[in-house]
Design an enzyme around this catalytic site. Structure first.
Site, mmCIF file in Angstrom:
data_model
loop_
_atom_site.group_PDB
_atom_site.id
_atom_site.type_symbol
_atom_site.label_atom_id
_atom_site.label_comp_id
_atom_site.label_asym_id
_atom_site.label_seq_id
_atom_site.Cartn_x
_atom_site.Cartn_y
_atom_site.Cartn_z
ATOM 1 N N ASP A 54 3.582 8.095 1.972
ATOM 2 C CA ASP A 54 2.930 8.625 0.592
ATOM 3 C C ASP A 54 3.779 7.649 -0.486
ATOM 4 O O ASP A 54 4.740 7.954 -0.793
ATOM 5 C CB ASP A 54 3.271 10.081 0.439
ATOM 6 C CG ASP A 54 2.601 10.826 1.294
ATOM 7 O OD1 ASP A 54 2.217 10.582 2.378
ATOM 8 O OD2 ASP A 54 2.151 12.013 0.857
ATOM 9 N N LYS B 228 -5.723 14.333 -0.967
ATOM 10 C CA LYS B 228 -4.587 14.966 -0.862
ATOM 11 C C LYS B 228 -4.124 15.939 -2.347
ATOM 12 O O LYS B 228 -3.637 15.385 -2.872
ATOM 13 C CB LYS B 228 -3.445 14.486 -0.122
ATOM 14 C CG LYS B 228 -2.121 15.291 -0.057
ATOM 15 C CD LYS B 228 -1.116 14.817 0.632
ATOM 16 C CE LYS B 228 0.221 15.286 0.683
ATOM 17 N NZ LYS B 228 1.393 14.716 1.617
ATOM 18 N N LYS C 153 -3.956 10.961 -3.402
ATOM 19 C CA LYS C 153 -3.168 11.974 -3.493
ATOM 20 C C LYS C 153 -2.775 12.378 -5.106
ATOM 21 O O LYS C 153 -2.642 11.645 -5.946
ATOM 22 C CB LYS C 153 -1.749 12.098 -3.015
ATOM 23 C CG LYS C 153 -0.998 13.204 -2.916
ATOM 24 C CD LYS C 153 0.440 12.790 -1.870
ATOM 25 C CE LYS C 153 1.363 13.753 -2.196
ATOM 26 N NZ LYS C 153 2.445 13.557 -1.451
#
Length: 315
Positions: free
Chosen positions: A152, A251, A215
């Protein structure tokens, strides 16, 4: 390909987001009636399978990472799953997510438990992304070497805020290379991007540069995942898919704490992107305390009462 020959740079420069339309759509989605009891339980179990169970604290240790991993492999108490006839469906969370220096601990715990659950690591100077590019790239490589199969990353908000989209693209391309075979989830830190138009542009650039997921937040900003910003991001995902045929995942992360909210997030995905996106390959929920509430609600669904505090330890 260099961003200066993108067929896309023009697309990015022309983007304008209609704020009123986005806010109206967000209200519609939140206003939906929640499904009937048995369906609600099914939605909650679906949410569990999409959770990236996360710990990102300064006091993380091998033992609390181990507990997190054990919880991820068996997120809902066995007897509760059994009474729903779901005990043999292999329900786990989607992944565990930790800092780079805890990746090895998580990999070791999961291996010992005979689990093939992926370990995700935040990297690239998380959460601010304000370290030199060289160290951000090194961090990605080290997390991958330690066994993280998902990374991430955070974007450099400075580049987004100053409109340097080609430079942002170049950075994310380099992260993509450093990730090698690992999945790359790109965190936009939407609370720090200023406008919906910037969020949409950052989403597009991240996808063009090879992100597997986009995300919302690191969870460390003051404003995290909100429904309006999510609509902007999933519309970008949809437009990108229609234009290129590539499906990119979504996300939301930060501040998602209740079972009811997790069902709203699934509803948003279903309505905006369709059933195909309702699985962990294309949808993740970044959360640390959400699972406890879902387990509590499932306990209530099965037994008709809420558990006493000690009946459902976190792990």
């Amino acid at each position: 390909h260099s961003p200066h020959q993108w067929p896309y740079l023009e697309w990015v420069s022309k983007v304008r987001v209609n704020t009123q339309a986005v806010l109206k759509r967000a209200q519609q989605i939140q206003g939906h009636k929640v499904a009937k009891k048995q369906w609600q339980a099914a939605w909650m179990l679906k949410a569990v399978t999409c959770i990236d169970l996360t710990t990102l604290a300064g006091d993380d240790t091998p033992s609390n990472v181990h507990r997190l991993c054990m919880k991820a492999t068996q997120p809902i108490r066995h007897d509760l799953l059994k009474s729903m006839d779901m005990h043999d469906k292999g329900i786990t969370t989607a992944a565990v997510c930790v800092y780079p220096s805890r990746v090895a601990d998580a990999v070791k715990s999961l291996k010992a438990a005979n689990s093939s659950l992926p370990v995700a690591s935040v990297a690239t100077g998380f959460p601010a992304g304000q370290t030199p590019l060289k160290t951000r790239l090194a961090e990605v490589q080290m997390a991958v070497e330690d066994g993280a199969t998902e990374i991430d990353i955070v974007i450099n908000r400075t580049l987004a805020l100053t409109g340097q989209w080609a430079a942002l693209y170049d950075e994310i391309r380099q992260f993509r290379e450093a990730c090698a075979d690992a999945h790359m989830k790109t965190i936009l830190a939407v609370g720090e991007l200023g406008t919906f138009t910037n969020v949409y542009k950052a989403s597009l650039v991240s996808m063009m540069a090879g992100s597997d997921f986009i995300k919302t937040s690191t969870g460390k900003e003051t404003v995290n995942a909100t429904y309006p910003v999510a609509i902007v991001m999933v519309r970008a995902i949809r437009d990108y898919f229609l234009r290129t045929g590539y499906k990119v995942g979504f996300k939301p992360a930060g501040g998602i704490r209740t079972a009811q909210e997790s069902v709203v997030w699934l509803t948003l995905m279903k309505e905006e992107l369709g059933d195909e996106w309702l699985n962990p390959h294309l949808f993740r929920l970044g959360a640390s305390s959400l699972l406890a509430d879902i387990e509590r609600q499932i306990y209530h669904y099965v037994t008709g009462r809420y558990p006493a505090f000690h009946e459902l330890p976190m792990a």
